[in-house]
Design a protein around this motif. Structure first.
Motif, PDB file in Angstrom:
ATOM      1  N   ILE A   1      -0.151 -11.761 -42.806  1.00 43.62           N
ATOM      2  CA  ILE A   1      -0.992 -10.895 -41.962  1.00 43.62           C
ATOM      3  C   ILE A   1      -2.131 -10.423 -42.853  1.00 43.62           C
ATOM      4  O   ILE A   1      -1.963  -9.535 -43.685  1.00 43.62           O
ATOM      5  CB  ILE A   1      -0.197  -9.694 -41.432  1.00 43.62           C
ATOM      6  CG1 ILE A   1       1.102 -10.159 -40.770  1.00 43.62           C
ATOM      7  CG2 ILE A   1      -1.031  -8.882 -40.458  1.00 43.62           C
ATOM      8  CD1 ILE A   1       2.051  -9.033 -40.454  1.00 43.62           C
TER       9      ILE A   1
ATOM     10  N   ILE B   1       8.596 -13.610 -48.477  1.00 44.48           N
ATOM     11  CA  ILE B   1       8.784 -12.463 -47.581  1.00 44.48           C
ATOM     12  C   ILE B   1       9.519 -11.358 -48.323  1.00 44.48           C
ATOM     13  O   ILE B   1       9.179 -10.181 -48.228  1.00 44.48           O
ATOM     14  CB  ILE B   1       9.570 -12.897 -46.323  1.00 44.48           C
ATOM     15  CG1 ILE B   1       8.754 -13.902 -45.534  1.00 44.48           C
ATOM     16  CG2 ILE B   1       9.929 -11.689 -45.469  1.00 44.48           C
ATOM     17  CD1 ILE B   1       9.410 -14.406 -44.284  1.00 44.48           C
ATOM     18  N   GLN B   2      10.529 -11.786 -49.133  1.00 42.20           N
ATOM     19  CA  GLN B   2      11.288 -10.788 -49.879  1.00 42.20           C
ATOM     20  C   GLN B   2      10.454 -10.170 -50.992  1.00 42.20           C
ATOM     21  O   GLN B   2      10.691  -9.041 -51.398  1.00 42.20           O
ATOM     22  CB  GLN B   2      12.546 -11.438 -50.470  1.00 42.20           C
ATOM     23  CG  GLN B   2      13.524 -11.869 -49.401  1.00 42.20           C
ATOM     24  CD  GLN B   2      14.507 -12.907 -49.911  1.00 42.20           C
ATOM     25  OE1 GLN B   2      14.934 -12.852 -51.051  1.00 42.20           O
ATOM     26  NE2 GLN B   2      14.833 -13.869 -49.065  1.00 42.20           N
ATOM     27  N   ALA B   3       9.470 -10.937 -51.490  1.00 34.92           N
ATOM     28  CA  ALA B   3       8.679 -10.427 -52.608  1.00 34.92           C
ATOM     29  C   ALA B   3       7.573  -9.491 -52.144  1.00 34.92           C
ATOM     30  O   ALA B   3       7.126  -8.633 -52.908  1.00 34.92           O
ATOM     31  CB  ALA B   3       8.063 -11.590 -53.382  1.00 34.92           C
ATOM     32  N   CYS B   4       7.118  -9.635 -50.917  1.00 37.54           N
ATOM     33  CA  CYS B   4       5.944  -8.869 -50.462  1.00 37.54           C
ATOM     34  C   CYS B   4       6.256  -7.380 -50.395  1.00 37.54           C
ATOM     35  O   CYS B   4       7.154  -6.960 -49.671  1.00 37.54           O
ATOM     36  CB  CYS B   4       5.489  -9.353 -49.084  1.00 37.54           C
ATOM     37  SG  CYS B   4       4.032  -8.464 -48.523  1.00 37.54           S
ATOM     38  N   PRO B   5       5.491  -6.555 -51.142  1.00 37.97           N
ATOM     39  CA  PRO B   5       5.817  -5.123 -51.171  1.00 37.97           C
ATOM     40  C   PRO B   5       5.395  -4.375 -49.917  1.00 37.97           C
ATOM     41  O   PRO B   5       5.797  -3.237 -49.734  1.00 37.97           O
ATOM     42  CB  PRO B   5       5.046  -4.621 -52.386  1.00 37.97           C
ATOM     43  CG  PRO B   5       3.900  -5.553 -52.524  1.00 37.97           C
ATOM     44  CD  PRO B   5       4.374  -6.888 -52.041  1.00 37.97           C
ATOM     45  N   VAL B   6       4.563  -4.975 -49.091  1.00 34.43           N
ATOM     46  CA  VAL B   6       4.095  -4.256 -47.901  1.00 34.43           C
ATOM     47  C   VAL B   6       4.464  -4.988 -46.606  1.00 34.43           C
ATOM     48  O   VAL B   6       3.884  -4.717 -45.558  1.00 34.43           O
ATOM     49  CB  VAL B   6       2.562  -4.015 -47.946  1.00 34.43           C
ATOM     50  CG1 VAL B   6       2.227  -2.985 -49.009  1.00 34.43           C
ATOM     51  CG2 VAL B   6       1.799  -5.287 -48.213  1.00 34.43           C
ATOM     52  N   ASP B   7       5.431  -5.888 -46.697  1.00 33.67           N
ATOM     53  CA  ASP B   7       5.896  -6.613 -45.505  1.00 33.67           C
ATOM     54  C   ASP B   7       4.749  -7.262 -44.748  1.00 33.67           C
ATOM     55  O   ASP B   7       4.669  -7.175 -43.522  1.00 33.67           O
ATOM     56  CB  ASP B   7       6.660  -5.666 -44.564  1.00 33.67           C
ATOM     57  CG  ASP B   7       8.045  -5.367 -45.107  1.00 33.67           C
ATOM     58  OD1 ASP B   7       8.531  -6.177 -45.895  1.00 33.67           O
ATOM     59  OD2 ASP B   7       8.618  -4.330 -44.742  1.00 33.67           O
ATOM     60  N   ALA B   8       3.851  -7.898 -45.491  1.00 32.66           N
ATOM     61  CA  ALA B   8       2.689  -8.497 -44.827  1.00 32.66           C
ATOM     62  C   ALA B   8       2.901  -9.973 -44.552  1.00 32.66           C
ATOM     63  O   ALA B   8       1.980 -10.649 -44.108  1.00 32.66           O
ATOM     64  CB  ALA B   8       1.439  -8.297 -45.678  1.00 32.66           C
TER      65      ALA B   8
ATOM     66  N   GLU C   1      -3.062  -6.786 -43.572  1.00 36.93           N
ATOM     67  CA  GLU C   1      -2.112  -5.922 -44.275  1.00 36.93           C
ATOM     68  C   GLU C   1      -1.935  -6.340 -45.728  1.00 36.93           C
ATOM     69  O   GLU C   1      -1.330  -5.619 -46.522  1.00 36.93           O
ATOM     70  CB  GLU C   1      -0.740  -5.942 -43.582  1.00 36.93           C
ATOM     71  CG  GLU C   1      -0.757  -5.649 -42.095  1.00 36.93           C
ATOM     72  CD  GLU C   1      -1.169  -4.237 -41.778  1.00 36.93           C
ATOM     73  OE1 GLU C   1      -1.339  -3.441 -42.719  1.00 36.93           O
ATOM     74  OE2 GLU C   1      -1.350  -3.931 -40.591  1.00 36.93           O
TER      75      GLU C   1
END
Lengths: 533, 184
Positions: B139, B120-127, B142
């Motif tokens: 998601i 979750i912390q690594a995802c650059p688009v909060d997907a 996204e």
């Protein structure tokens, strides 16, 4: 009434007489029906049933999802046998989600009531039509309730009913007009009321005199005035924009809807389904399909949606030995079916059993010789040769700027091309590439926005943390400044001082001079250290 | 002679004032070139170019600090679009940055996920959705397919699944003429 002419057009051989000899025939209800959830333009319908459910004829199986979407209903009573991906009649030949319904043979109707449309709000009637699965049955399958919604910004003055049926082989609208003219007129009356249109015109090509006569008779029996206009037979005169031009002389602006010039256009079969729903409460569960080409009994059949096309062709006597495939739609705009084992859907207006004798295999394409015959016949005044060069070279932006998206893919350009270039295939390729890249660009914009929001959030959290730490530090210092504590500290320090003073150094008497100087040096060093503190 | 000089000086002063004023009045905030480059980049935010996202890479290109061929998700067409925009020669993609792959989405094998929140912390688009010690999920609509969630996962429960061809994303093919073999 005076008629106008659209640019270009071609006269392909009609081949219509073969399927107009017999009246519309019904078929026996098949044991199994397959109903794709994607039978219309727009969002895929939402499932409302589960496997094992028993449903009645006309029951809602899938509800429209959003505004541009249409419902799917059960064409007969039976049990839902499966909900799975199956082959659908689509040019891609890919499977899609379908409901499989096993008929129980009773064909028992569910509860259905005629709708008193004049007693209700128009929006309520339109919502009902949305739930009835009414879509444009000319082949485009665009949800009709969207087009019937009167818009104050663009009031519809003229309602045009499209009975032109310009494409060769197809005769389902012709037969429908001949046999069910009164019902169609009734549907037009309802549509005209919903749109608030001043007048309605039915456009019928002059190769269908029986249909035109039947419609004239039906209109004369109706109280509202509907004009029946016979238009010259010229392909693609049944295209919505072409028919509007021929009947009104108005041209729909590029990229705009017909409502911007106060016109709305519907197919005759759509008017018929509107009547069936409003006056009988029956949703769209069947349609008239022309089965022609190399079949034993070419003609028109009233087919429940979901019937396998192979079964339908069998009902029409089966295909001849030389038949090598099935085409859905006409020879100009239709496509080869991936298999006969796909269902009839709302957009299935015609099934042609093709054969090499009917449609000769396309000879290899030769280079474009710049004859511009394609430009002469293009009904939307495009420059097909330029579009071809751009599409061929993947120069999509240029193709778009030459109004590629106004192309209706009618196939006139390919039809007249002396080099036999599959022009429409190039345009379809270019269109789907452009649409895909537009979609990717939109997704990229969303991703950029989400990334920016995330970075902003991280920065904000960091700031908040820093602010909290600073606040805590200030709080600690403020607490340290309390009087009682300060006094206690001072007292403790004083005590320590006093204790220090009381200490008397021992063993400092009778020292040798060497030791005395050493101690002095150490004291000096200690003093230095203390000073530094 | 004198009149000519005065006229020239007068003109120079006048134009200078106009230019100076418009430089202040019509000052463009930010670098428009960066935005133009950023609009071409695919916004995967994968960092394969060596920069921490598409915007930093766009900034680096605009300042001449990075080459135009470092974006594998943009591929050949993206590189060509950048070359067109900047008026430079197209060049083959830099293989050190990676090779273009079919568009994929991350999928979490949910019964292996331990709920560590590292992805979750690594995802650059909060997907990626989830909470500590709760199962996470992606998601799919996204997800940009950047693969940044793969390395931090301690149990390797994330895999990249190429997006299959369906009816709604199917594309018409480029017309090809079948080559028939002729009897010799």
């Amino acid at each position: 009434m005076s008629l106008f002419k659209f640019h270009g057009g071609v006269h392909p051989p009609e081949h219509k007489l073969k399927s107009t000899a017999a009246p519309i025939r019904s078929v026996t209800m098949p044991l199994r029906l397959v109903l794709p959830l994607r039978q219309h333009v727009g969002n895929v319908a939402k499932l409302m049933v589960a496997v094992g459910d028993h449903v009645l004829k006309g029951q809602l199986l899938a509800a429209p999802d959003g505004m541009i979407s249409a419902a799917v209903h059960a064409p007969t009573s039976g049990t839902i046998a499966a909900i799975e991906e199956r082959l659908i009649p689509h040019a891609s030949g890919l499977p899609d989600l379908c409901i499989t319904l096993n008929a129980d043979g009773e064909d028992r109707w569910g509860d259905h009531q005629p709708l008193d449309y004049q007693a209700q709000e128009k929006s309520a009637v339109l919502d009902a039509l949305r739930l009835a699965g009414v879509v444009g049955l000319g082949g485009a399958t665009f949800p009709s309730h969207v087009k019937l919604r009167a818009d104050d910004a663009h009031p519809v003055l003229t309602l045009i009913i499209n009975g032109a049926e310009c494409e060769p082989y197809i005769t389902c609208d012709d037969l429908l007009m001949r046999e069910r003219a009164l019902e169609i007129v009734r549907g037009i009356e309802i549509m005209q009321y919903l749109l608030g249109a001043k007048h309605a015109i039915i456009g019928i090509e002059d190769n269908k005199p029986e249909a035109a006569a039947a419609m004239r008779l039906a209109c004369s029996q109706n109280s509202i005035s509907i004009t029946v206009a016979t238009v010259p037979t010229l392909y693609p005169g049944g295209g919505a924009k072409q028919l509007i031009k021929v009947l009104t002389g108005l041209e729909v602006p590029s990229g705009k809807l017909p409502t911007t010039i106060g016109v709305q256009c519907f197919n005759v079969a759509t008017a018929y389904t509107v009547h069936r729903f409003i006056d009988h409460g029956e949703p769209v569960i069947s349609r008239v399909v022309t089965v022609t080409g190399r079949v034993a009994q070419p003609g028109n059949y009233e087919v429940p949606l979901g019937m396998e096309i192979f079964d339908l062709v069998q009902a029409a006597g089966g295909t001849a030995d030389d038949s090598n495939g099935l085409v859905m739609g006409g020879p100009m705009m239709g496509f080869n079916l991936p298999s006969g084992h796909v269902p009839v859907v709302k957009g299935t207006n015609c099934i042609i059993a093709s054969a090499p004798a009917l449609f000769a295999p396309q000879p290899p394409a030769m280079p474009c010789i710049r004859c511009a015959r394609c430009a002469e016949v293009c009904p939307v005044n495009l420059q097909p040769q330029e579009l071809y060069w751009f599409a061929r070279a993947d120069n999509f932006e240029k193709a778009r700027s030459y109004d590629l998206f106004d192309c209706i893919e009618c196939g006139c350009c390919s039809y007249v091309c002396p080099s036999r270039i599959p022009l429409v295939q190039y345009y379809r390729y270019a269109k789907s590439e452009i649409l895909a890249s537009d979609k990717a660009r939109q997704a990229a914009n969303v991703a950029r926005e989400r990334n920016e929001l995330r970075l902003a959030r991280i920065a904000r959290e960091k700031e908040e943390r820093a602010a909290k730490h600073a606040e805590r530090a200030v709080g600690a210092r403020a607490e340290a400044g309390g009087d009682a504590k300060q006094a206690a500290i001072a007292a403790a320090m004083a005590r320590a001082e006093a204790q220090k003073a009381e200490i008397v150094p021992q063993n400092v008497t009778d020292l040798s001079p060497l030791v005395a100087t050493e101690i002095k040096a150490i004291d000096a060093r200690r003093g230095k250290v203390d000073d530094r503190d | 002679m004198m009149t000519a000089l005065l006229v020239m000086i007068g003109l120079a002063l006048l134009l200078g004032i106009v230019l100076g004023y418009s430089a202040l009045k019509f000052k463009v905030e930010g670098d428009p070139l960066v935005d133009k480059i950023d609009a071409i980049l695919p916004q995967t935010q994968c960092g394969q170019c060596g920069f921490p996202g598409c915007k930093p890479y766009a900034t680096a290109i605009a300042h001449g600090e990075a080459d135009i061929n470092q974006c594998p998700p943009g591929g050949e067409p993206g590189m060509r679009a950048l070359a067109d925009l900047l008026g430079v020669e197209p060049k083959p993609l830099n293989a050190e940055c990676g090779t273009p792959k079919p568009k994929s989405v991350a999928v979490i094998v949910e019964n292996l996920c331990i709920g560590c929140t590292l992805c979750i912390q690594a995802c650059p688009v909060d997907a990626i959705l989830g909470a500590a010690k709760q199962m996470h999920t992606v998601i799919a609509s996204e997800c940009t397919g950047c693969e940044l969630c793969l390395p931090p996962c301690p149990v390797d429960c994330i895999s990249m699944v190429p997006i299959p061809e369906k009816v709604d994303n199917w594309k018409w093919r480029y017309p090809v003429i079948e080559i028939k073999s002729l009897a010799v």
